[in-house]
Design an enzyme around this catalytic site. Structure first.
Site: not given
Ligand code: PEP
Length: 253
Positions: A9-11, A96, A174, A235-236
């Site tokens: 998930n590039w957000k 999300h 995050g 995510g990150g």
């Molecule tokens: C996400 O955005 O779904 C997520 C799990 O982010 P992260 O891996 O940064 O916690």
């Protein structure tokens, strides 16, 4: 045997140039994936069409991060399932926690979006997860039960087979704080039981349930070896080709 799906998930990161760079690096680092392991990249809407072109013939599939519950119309700023599908995407993340927290998305809305996604031939990745406050108050089971029943309400079995569920504890997203493999397994088992109650065990055993929340190269293998953990929503760590590729290497079925 279930399909293991690792989604990134590039957000709200990566413009077009950055999208091209990351996708080319991902393709170079991961020319193929093992049987029954899939990977999905979910860039922002503005990068979907470009990503769709660049990913053709690669090991990766494409997904969006959100979608309108409407087919079309005067809904400024919204993007429909049909538009997403036309970019080459086959997945869409729905519900999300950042959509729930900052945009007021409810289980009912996520359910409506999931039905539209399925009708358009997209695989929804439907997110559920409790907050830290809910976990500390001891209401995690109720919260996950309400969310899972709410987001899946009225989805027929043949469509459910095309859904992915993502367990994302809000306190782990995050934050660098990951659920322990045991905590993840406990909730994944609960979600699978809830799916079996609504449908049957045969179907529940086929559904991919991803874990999301600070998955990194150094913790991915341990989480992914849990019985009911069938992939990750990242995510990150998906924003750099080397870390996302390292997570993909940890995915074995
Ligand atoms: C996400 O955005 O779904 C997520 C799990 O982010 P992260 O891996 O940064 O916690």
């Amino acid at each position: 045997m279930r399909t293991m799906i690792i989604a990134g998930n590039w957000k709200m990161y990566k413009d077009l140039t950055e999208t091209r760079d990351l996708i080319l690096a991902l393709k170079a680092a991961t020319p193929s994936l093992p049987d029954r392991v899939q990977s999905v990249v979910c860039p922002p809407f503005t990068s979907l069409a470009l990503a769709g072109e660049l990913l053709k013939g690669s090991a990766f599939q494409l997904g969006a991060q959100n979608m309108s519950q409407h087919d079309e119309g005067a809904y400024t700023g919204e993007v429909s399932a049909k538009m997403i599908k036309a970019t080459g995407a086959s997945f869409v993340i729905l519900g999300h926690s950042e959509r729930r927290q900052y945009h007021g998305e409810t289980n009912e809305l996520v359910n409506a979006k999931a039905k539209k996604a399925l009708a358009a031939g997209l695989h929804p990745i439907i997110c559920v997860g409790e907050t830290l406050d809910e976990r500390e108050k001891g209401v995690m089971v109720q919260v996950i039960t309400t969310q899972t029943k709410g987001v899946l309400a009225g989805i027929p079995a043949h469509d459910m087979a095309n859904c992915v569920v993502a367990y994302e504890p809000v306190w782990a997203i995050g934050t660098g704080r990951t659920a322990t493999p045991q905590q993840a397994q406990e909730v994944h088992q609960l979600i699978r039981k809830l799916i079996a109650q609504q449908y049957d065990w045969a179907l529940a055993e086929r559904i991919t349930i991803q874990y999301g929340g600070s998955v990194k190269p150094d913790n991915a293998a341990e989480i992914l070896t849990q019985n009911d953990v069938d992939g990750a929503l990242v995510g990150g760590a998906c924003l750099k080709a080397d870390s996302f590729s390292a997570i993909l290497k940890a995915a074995k079925v």
